[in-house]
Write a protein that holds these residues in place. Structure first.
Motif, PDB file in Angstrom:
ATOM      1  N   SER A 163       0.821  -1.215   0.000  1.00  0.00           N
ATOM      2  CA  SER A 163       0.000   0.000   0.000  1.00  0.00           C
ATOM      3  C   SER A 163       0.850   1.258   0.000  1.00  0.00           C
ATOM      4  O   SER A 163       0.376   2.324  -0.407  1.00  0.00           O
ATOM      5  CB  SER A 163      -0.920  -0.003   1.216  1.00  0.00           C
ATOM      6  OG  SER A 163      -0.168  -0.100   2.427  1.00  0.00           O
ATOM      7  N   GLU A 164       2.127   1.154   0.440  1.00  0.00           N
ATOM      8  CA  GLU A 164       3.005   2.330   0.459  1.00  0.00           C
ATOM      9  C   GLU A 164       3.233   2.877  -0.948  1.00  0.00           C
ATOM     10  O   GLU A 164       3.391   4.093  -1.126  1.00  0.00           O
ATOM     11  CB  GLU A 164       4.349   1.980   1.096  1.00  0.00           C
ATOM     12  CG  GLU A 164       4.291   1.685   2.589  1.00  0.00           C
ATOM     13  CD  GLU A 164       3.816   0.277   2.887  1.00  0.00           C
ATOM     14  OE1 GLU A 164       3.614  -0.490   1.908  1.00  0.00           O
ATOM     15  OE2 GLU A 164       3.629  -0.036   4.070  1.00  0.00           O
ATOM     16  N   GLU A 166       1.043   2.889  -3.396  1.00  0.00           N
ATOM     17  CA  GLU A 166      -0.129   3.672  -3.755  1.00  0.00           C
ATOM     18  C   GLU A 166      -0.165   4.992  -2.992  1.00  0.00           C
ATOM     19  O   GLU A 166      -0.573   6.027  -3.542  1.00  0.00           O
ATOM     20  CB  GLU A 166      -1.398   2.859  -3.462  1.00  0.00           C
ATOM     21  CG  GLU A 166      -1.506   1.589  -4.293  1.00  0.00           C
ATOM     22  CD  GLU A 166      -2.805   0.856  -4.023  1.00  0.00           C
ATOM     23  OE1 GLU A 166      -3.835   1.526  -3.801  1.00  0.00           O
ATOM     24  OE2 GLU A 166      -2.796  -0.384  -4.028  1.00  0.00           O
ATOM     25  N   GLU A 167       0.242   4.971  -1.721  1.00  0.00           N
ATOM     26  CA  GLU A 167       0.263   6.204  -0.937  1.00  0.00           C
ATOM     27  C   GLU A 167       1.245   7.212  -1.530  1.00  0.00           C
ATOM     28  O   GLU A 167       0.965   8.417  -1.579  1.00  0.00           O
ATOM     29  CB  GLU A 167       0.635   5.894   0.509  1.00  0.00           C
ATOM     30  CG  GLU A 167      -0.430   5.080   1.252  1.00  0.00           C
ATOM     31  CD  GLU A 167       0.025   4.673   2.640  1.00  0.00           C
ATOM     32  OE1 GLU A 167       1.153   5.053   3.023  1.00  0.00           O
ATOM     33  OE2 GLU A 167      -0.745   3.980   3.334  1.00  0.00           O
ATOM     34  N   ARG A 170      -0.389   8.699  -4.474  1.00  0.00           N
ATOM     35  CA  ARG A 170      -1.466   9.612  -4.079  1.00  0.00           C
ATOM     36  C   ARG A 170      -0.883  10.952  -3.625  1.00  0.00           C
ATOM     37  O   ARG A 170      -1.449  12.015  -3.905  1.00  0.00           O
ATOM     38  CB  ARG A 170      -2.293   8.974  -2.961  1.00  0.00           C
ATOM     39  CG  ARG A 170      -3.608   9.697  -2.666  1.00  0.00           C
ATOM     40  CD  ARG A 170      -4.443   8.931  -1.659  1.00  0.00           C
ATOM     41  NE  ARG A 170      -4.851   7.636  -2.186  1.00  0.00           N
ATOM     42  CZ  ARG A 170      -4.405   6.475  -1.724  1.00  0.00           C
ATOM     43  NH1 ARG A 170      -3.530   6.444  -0.740  1.00  0.00           N
ATOM     44  NH2 ARG A 170      -4.819   5.351  -2.252  1.00  0.00           N
ATOM     45  N   ILE A 171       0.235  10.919  -2.927  1.00  0.00           N
ATOM     46  CA  ILE A 171       0.903  12.151  -2.496  1.00  0.00           C
ATOM     47  C   ILE A 171       1.356  12.969  -3.703  1.00  0.00           C
ATOM     48  O   ILE A 171       1.318  14.202  -3.700  1.00  0.00           O
ATOM     49  CB  ILE A 171       2.094  11.821  -1.580  1.00  0.00           C
ATOM     50  CG1 ILE A 171       1.587  11.240  -0.255  1.00  0.00           C
ATOM     51  CG2 ILE A 171       2.961  13.056  -1.320  1.00  0.00           C
ATOM     52  CD1 ILE A 171       2.691  10.747   0.660  1.00  0.00           C
ATOM     53  N   ARG A 176      -7.381   8.051  -7.808  1.00  0.00           N
ATOM     54  CA  ARG A 176      -7.567   6.631  -7.518  1.00  0.00           C
ATOM     55  C   ARG A 176      -7.544   5.810  -8.806  1.00  0.00           C
ATOM     56  O   ARG A 176      -6.901   4.763  -8.881  1.00  0.00           O
ATOM     57  CB  ARG A 176      -8.902   6.434  -6.812  1.00  0.00           C
ATOM     58  CG  ARG A 176      -9.259   5.001  -6.499  1.00  0.00           C
ATOM     59  CD  ARG A 176      -8.538   4.483  -5.274  1.00  0.00           C
ATOM     60  NE  ARG A 176      -9.086   5.089  -4.065  1.00  0.00           N
ATOM     61  CZ  ARG A 176      -8.724   4.722  -2.836  1.00  0.00           C
ATOM     62  NH1 ARG A 176      -7.788   3.781  -2.682  1.00  0.00           N
ATOM     63  NH2 ARG A 176      -9.253   5.299  -1.786  1.00  0.00           N
TER      64      ARG A 176
END
Length: 273
Positions: A163-164, A166-167, A170-171, A176
């Motif tokens: 998930s890191e 994707e984070e 996103r940053i 999405r």
């Protein structure tokens, strides 16, 4: 060490021989004259002088058209299944929403319904939607069965994506949908290939829907065309085997083309950083 390597090599060759022998036997049978097909001593070598059987399969039947129809259905089923399964797979893997477990269970339960049970209701629906005698109808029917399987396969692969990653995307301002298309999909490409093989083979080999929903001879798929050789009084065995070989080769070639990705998708348990 050398003996172990030799033993493994012999074992692999033996397994390959067992796997390839049915194809070889089909090839030999397709080149065996009709009067020798049921002789007491089976022929183990092909009669190459009978190679014209393959040319006759194309000139005397609609094999070329059947193969094109099957290819359209298989490719359409594959593309539509992957396209429809990506977002549900991501939602089941990453999002928390009411009814998530029920949705996943419902997708799983669809695989307990045999195709024959749904032929009559689908026939009625397709009649109302004017989808009978269309390859689009076959693609939609096949996709309905492959999407749940592909969804679960892709969900398992997405679970392994940290998930890191994707984070971080996103940053950087990625939406999405952008994360799914530009970040997640490239990371699960081997699994996409494995799912594509499953969907392709289902569309290529499917028989029940193709036999029921298609009555126009020009829209027959190869699976239905191959079955049409079986007659009430006689069956041209060597022609059936020749058509069977030609029918099998495209699927084998497709699998050989993507097998490295399929193996990677089956064995990968995560994403290497």
């Amino acid at each position: 060490m050398i003996k172990t390597h030799t033993a493994r090599l012999i074992a692999v060759l033996a397994l390959l021989g067992v796997a390839a022998f049915p194809l070889y036997w089909m090839f030999v049978t397709s080149l065996t004259p009709s009067e020798q097909l049921f002789s007491p001593s089976p022929r183990m070598l092909p009669t190459l002088s009978q190679i014209a059987t393959y040319a006759d399969a194309f000139t005397e039947t609609s094999l070329r058209l059947w193969l094109v129809n099957s290819l359209i259905v298989a490719v359409g089923t594959t593309a539509l299944s992957i396209g429809l399964a990506v977002l549900p797979a991501y939602a089941l893997s990453r999002l928390d929403f009411r009814g998530k477990l029920l949705l996943g269970f419902a997708l799983f339960m669809t695989q307990m319904l045999p195709e024959a049970m749904l032929v009559v209701p689908l026939y009625d629906i397709f009649t109302q939607l004017s989808l009978l005698n269309t390859l689009l109808g076959l693609i939609l029917a096949n996709t309905a069965f492959t999407v749940p399987v592909v969804t679960w396969i892709l969900k398992g692969a997405i679970d392994g994506v940290p998930s890191e990653i994707e984070e971080a995307a996103r940053i950087d301002g990625c939406s999405r949908l952008g994360i799914v298309l530009a970040v997640v999909l490239p990371l699960i490409a081997p699994t996409l290939a494995a799912a594509a093989v499953i969907a392709f083979f289902h569309g290529w080999n499917e028989y029940v829907f193709a036999q029921t929903f298609i009555s126009d001879d020009t829209l027959r798929t190869a699976s239905v065309g191959l079955a049409s050789f079986v007659g009430e009084l006689s069956t041209p065995v060597h022609t059936v085997m020749a058509v069977g070989i030609v029918y099998t080769l495209p699927a084998v070639v497709f699998y050989l083309f993507v097998q490295r990705y399929v193996v990677a998708g089956m064995t990968s348990g995560g994403v290497k950083g």
